[in-house]
Design a protein around this motif. Structure first.
Motif, PDB file in Angstrom:
ATOM      1  N   GLU A  84     -10.483  -8.318  -4.561  1.00  0.00           N
ATOM      2  CA  GLU A  84      -9.532  -8.764  -3.555  1.00  0.00           C
ATOM      3  C   GLU A  84      -8.131  -8.163  -3.696  1.00  0.00           C
ATOM      4  O   GLU A  84      -7.155  -8.775  -3.294  1.00  0.00           O
ATOM      5  CB  GLU A  84      -9.447 -10.284  -3.557  1.00  0.00           C
ATOM      6  N   ALA A  85      -8.032  -6.969  -4.267  1.00  0.00           N
ATOM      7  CA  ALA A  85      -6.721  -6.317  -4.348  1.00  0.00           C
ATOM      8  C   ALA A  85      -6.295  -5.885  -2.951  1.00  0.00           C
ATOM      9  O   ALA A  85      -7.054  -5.267  -2.219  1.00  0.00           O
ATOM     10  CB  ALA A  85      -6.796  -5.106  -5.266  1.00  0.00           C
ATOM     11  N   VAL A  86      -5.103  -6.249  -2.580  1.00  0.00           N
ATOM     12  CA  VAL A  86      -4.566  -5.888  -1.273  1.00  0.00           C
ATOM     13  C   VAL A  86      -3.257  -5.141  -1.490  1.00  0.00           C
ATOM     14  O   VAL A  86      -2.370  -5.617  -2.199  1.00  0.00           O
ATOM     15  CB  VAL A  86      -4.301  -7.141  -0.403  1.00  0.00           C
ATOM     16  N   LEU A  87      -3.177  -3.968  -0.914  1.00  0.00           N
ATOM     17  CA  LEU A  87      -1.949  -3.185  -0.991  1.00  0.00           C
ATOM     18  C   LEU A  87      -1.223  -3.300   0.335  1.00  0.00           C
ATOM     19  O   LEU A  87      -1.837  -3.267   1.391  1.00  0.00           O
ATOM     20  CB  LEU A  87      -2.263  -1.716  -1.271  1.00  0.00           C
ATOM     21  N   LEU A  88       0.075  -3.420   0.269  1.00  0.00           N
ATOM     22  CA  LEU A  88       0.890  -3.478   1.474  1.00  0.00           C
ATOM     23  C   LEU A  88       1.822  -2.268   1.464  1.00  0.00           C
ATOM     24  O   LEU A  88       2.878  -2.294   0.840  1.00  0.00           O
ATOM     25  CB  LEU A  88       1.718  -4.765   1.518  1.00  0.00           C
ATOM     26  N   PRO A  89       1.393  -1.190   2.104  1.00  0.00           N
ATOM     27  CA  PRO A  89       2.280  -0.023   2.151  1.00  0.00           C
ATOM     28  C   PRO A  89       3.498  -0.314   3.014  1.00  0.00           C
ATOM     29  O   PRO A  89       3.391  -0.924   4.069  1.00  0.00           O
ATOM     30  CB  PRO A  89       1.412   1.071   2.772  1.00  0.00           C
ATOM     31  N   VAL A  90       4.646   0.095   2.529  1.00  0.00           N
ATOM     32  CA  VAL A  90       5.898  -0.109   3.252  1.00  0.00           C
ATOM     33  C   VAL A  90       6.526   1.260   3.486  1.00  0.00           C
ATOM     34  O   VAL A  90       6.678   2.043   2.557  1.00  0.00           O
ATOM     35  CB  VAL A  90       6.857  -1.014   2.453  1.00  0.00           C
ATOM     36  N   ALA A  91       6.864   1.534   4.726  1.00  0.00           N
ATOM     37  CA  ALA A  91       7.453   2.832   5.074  1.00  0.00           C
ATOM     38  C   ALA A  91       8.761   3.031   4.310  1.00  0.00           C
ATOM     39  O   ALA A  91       9.545   2.108   4.150  1.00  0.00           O
ATOM     40  CB  ALA A  91       7.707   2.903   6.573  1.00  0.00           C
ATOM     41  N   SER A  92       8.941   4.254   3.832  1.00  0.00           N
ATOM     42  CA  SER A  92      10.165   4.567   3.103  1.00  0.00           C
ATOM     43  C   SER A  92      10.623   5.974   3.447  1.00  0.00           C
ATOM     44  O   SER A  92       9.904   6.752   4.061  1.00  0.00           O
ATOM     45  CB  SER A  92       9.930   4.477   1.599  1.00  0.00           C
ATOM     46  N   ASP A  93      11.828   6.267   3.015  1.00  0.00           N
ATOM     47  CA  ASP A  93      12.369   7.614   3.140  1.00  0.00           C
ATOM     48  C   ASP A  93      12.362   8.213   1.744  1.00  0.00           C
ATOM     49  O   ASP A  93      13.329   8.066   0.995  1.00  0.00           O
ATOM     50  CB  ASP A  93      13.784   7.558   3.726  1.00  0.00           C
ATOM     51  N   ASP A  94      11.231   8.817   1.354  1.00  0.00           N
ATOM     52  CA  ASP A  94      11.075   9.449   0.044  1.00  0.00           C
ATOM     53  C   ASP A  94      11.337   8.480  -1.104  1.00  0.00           C
ATOM     54  O   ASP A  94      12.035   8.789  -2.059  1.00  0.00           O
ATOM     55  CB  ASP A  94      11.989  10.671  -0.057  1.00  0.00           C
ATOM     56  N   GLY A  95      10.800   7.276  -0.998  1.00  0.00           N
ATOM     57  CA  GLY A  95      10.948   6.276  -2.045  1.00  0.00           C
ATOM     58  C   GLY A  95      12.188   5.419  -1.937  1.00  0.00           C
ATOM     59  O   GLY A  95      12.423   4.551  -2.758  1.00  0.00           O
ATOM     60  N   HIS A  96      12.989   5.640  -0.918  1.00  0.00           N
ATOM     61  CA  HIS A  96      14.201   4.847  -0.704  1.00  0.00           C
ATOM     62  C   HIS A  96      13.922   3.794   0.364  1.00  0.00           C
ATOM     63  O   HIS A  96      13.656   4.126   1.507  1.00  0.00           O
ATOM     64  CB  HIS A  96      15.359   5.743  -0.252  1.00  0.00           C
ATOM     65  N   TRP A  97      13.971   2.534  -0.034  1.00  0.00           N
ATOM     66  CA  TRP A  97      13.734   1.441   0.898  1.00  0.00           C
ATOM     67  C   TRP A  97      15.022   0.676   1.126  1.00  0.00           C
ATOM     68  O   TRP A  97      15.697   0.316   0.173  1.00  0.00           O
ATOM     69  CB  TRP A  97      12.689   0.469   0.347  1.00  0.00           C
ATOM     70  N   PRO A  98      15.331   0.374   2.373  1.00  0.00           N
ATOM     71  CA  PRO A  98      16.496  -0.486   2.629  1.00  0.00           C
ATOM     72  C   PRO A  98      16.150  -1.933   2.294  1.00  0.00           C
ATOM     73  O   PRO A  98      14.970  -2.302   2.231  1.00  0.00           O
ATOM     74  CB  PRO A  98      16.737  -0.311   4.132  1.00  0.00           C
ATOM     75  N   VAL A  99      17.142  -2.737   2.078  1.00  0.00           N
ATOM     76  CA  VAL A  99      16.915  -4.147   1.755  1.00  0.00           C
ATOM     77  C   VAL A  99      16.135  -4.834   2.872  1.00  0.00           C
ATOM     78  O   VAL A  99      15.406  -5.795   2.627  1.00  0.00           O
ATOM     79  CB  VAL A  99      18.248  -4.866   1.436  1.00  0.00           C
ATOM     80  N   THR A 100      16.232  -4.339   4.100  1.00  0.00           N
ATOM     81  CA  THR A 100      15.506  -4.940   5.226  1.00  0.00           C
ATOM     82  C   THR A 100      13.988  -4.763   5.112  1.00  0.00           C
ATOM     83  O   THR A 100      13.244  -5.433   5.820  1.00  0.00           O
ATOM     84  CB  THR A 100      15.990  -4.357   6.559  1.00  0.00           C
ATOM     85  N   ALA A 101      13.524  -3.896   4.207  1.00  0.00           N
ATOM     86  CA  ALA A 101      12.076  -3.759   3.987  1.00  0.00           C
ATOM     87  C   ALA A 101      11.480  -5.071   3.488  1.00  0.00           C
ATOM     88  O   ALA A 101      10.289  -5.325   3.653  1.00  0.00           O
ATOM     89  CB  ALA A 101      11.789  -2.628   3.003  1.00  0.00           C
ATOM     90  N   ALA A 102      12.309  -5.914   2.908  1.00  0.00           N
ATOM     91  CA  ALA A 102      11.837  -7.221   2.452  1.00  0.00           C
ATOM     92  C   ALA A 102      11.285  -8.041   3.608  1.00  0.00           C
ATOM     93  O   ALA A 102      10.372  -8.852   3.421  1.00  0.00           O
ATOM     94  CB  ALA A 102      12.964  -7.982   1.755  1.00  0.00           C
ATOM     95  N   ASP A 103      11.804  -7.818   4.801  1.00  0.00           N
ATOM     96  CA  ASP A 103      11.320  -8.553   5.973  1.00  0.00           C
ATOM     97  C   ASP A 103       9.841  -8.267   6.243  1.00  0.00           C
ATOM     98  O   ASP A 103       9.133  -9.112   6.788  1.00  0.00           O
ATOM     99  CB  ASP A 103      12.150  -8.206   7.211  1.00  0.00           C
ATOM    100  N   ASP A 104       9.365  -7.073   5.856  1.00  0.00           N
ATOM    101  CA  ASP A 104       7.949  -6.732   6.009  1.00  0.00           C
ATOM    102  C   ASP A 104       7.103  -7.288   4.875  1.00  0.00           C
ATOM    103  O   ASP A 104       5.910  -7.528   5.040  1.00  0.00           O
ATOM    104  CB  ASP A 104       7.771  -5.206   6.043  1.00  0.00           C
ATOM    105  N   ILE A 105       7.705  -7.474   3.716  1.00  0.00           N
ATOM    106  CA  ILE A 105       6.970  -7.868   2.513  1.00  0.00           C
ATOM    107  C   ILE A 105       6.919  -9.387   2.329  1.00  0.00           C
ATOM    108  O   ILE A 105       5.869  -9.942   1.988  1.00  0.00           O
ATOM    109  CB  ILE A 105       7.614  -7.214   1.277  1.00  0.00           C
ATOM    110  N   LEU A 106       8.027 -10.058   2.543  1.00  0.00           N
ATOM    111  CA  LEU A 106       8.121 -11.492   2.226  1.00  0.00           C
ATOM    112  C   LEU A 106       7.064 -12.366   2.890  1.00  0.00           C
ATOM    113  O   LEU A 106       6.549 -13.275   2.239  1.00  0.00           O
ATOM    114  CB  LEU A 106       9.528 -12.012   2.538  1.00  0.00           C
ATOM    115  N   PRO A 107       6.690 -12.136   4.147  1.00  0.00           N
ATOM    116  CA  PRO A 107       5.653 -12.994   4.739  1.00  0.00           C
ATOM    117  C   PRO A 107       4.322 -12.943   3.984  1.00  0.00           C
ATOM    118  O   PRO A 107       3.557 -13.900   4.018  1.00  0.00           O
ATOM    119  CB  PRO A 107       5.498 -12.437   6.156  1.00  0.00           C
ATOM    120  N   TRP A 108       4.056 -11.858   3.288  1.00  0.00           N
ATOM    121  CA  TRP A 108       2.798 -11.712   2.547  1.00  0.00           C
ATOM    122  C   TRP A 108       2.810 -12.468   1.225  1.00  0.00           C
ATOM    123  O   TRP A 108       1.755 -12.737   0.648  1.00  0.00           O
ATOM    124  CB  TRP A 108       2.508 -10.240   2.295  1.00  0.00           C
TER     125      TRP A 108
END
Length: 86
Positions: free
Chosen positions: A6-30
Motif C-alpha cells: 500500500e505504498a502511495v507516492l504523491l508527486p508534487v510539481a517542482s522547478d528542479d527540486g524547488h517547491w514553494p511553500v504553497t505546495a503544501a496545499d497539494d500535500i496536506l489533504p493527503w
C-alpha cells in the motif's frame, strides 16, 4: 524482492527540486489518510523549501515522519523545526 504494501507516492510539481511553500496545499489533504510522511528525496535547499518543510512537519502532528536527503540538510540549518516534534 522488496515488498511495500500500500505504498502511495504523491508527486508534487517542482522547478528542479524547488517547491514553494504553497505546495503544501497539494500535500496536506493527503496526510489525513497517510500512515507516515516521507520528505527529502529531491528536495532542494532554498528559503521557500524550508518554509514548506516546516509547514509539513507541523501538520504531520503525531504521524511518523521519515526524513531523508535535502530535508536533513534543511533541518540542520533550520531553527526550531525539529524541536516542535521532539
Amino acid at each position: 524482492s522488496t515488498l511495500v504494501p500500500e505504498a502511495v507516492l504523491l508527486p508534487v510539481a517542482s522547478d528542479d527540486g524547488h517547491w514553494p511553500v504553497t505546495a503544501a496545499d497539494d500535500i496536506l489533504p493527503w496526510l489525513n489518510t497517510a500512515d507516515a510522511l516521507l520528505v527529502g528525496p529531491g528536495l532542494a535547499v532554498t528559503g521557500e523549501t524550508d518554509l514548506l518543510l516546516d509547514r509539513l512537519l507541523q501538520a504531520a502532528g503525531e504521524l511518523p515522519v521519515v526524513i531523508d536527503a535535502g530535508a536533513l540538510t534543511l533541518l540542520s540549518q533550520g531553527e526550531g523545526i525539529i524541536d516542535a516534534r521532539a
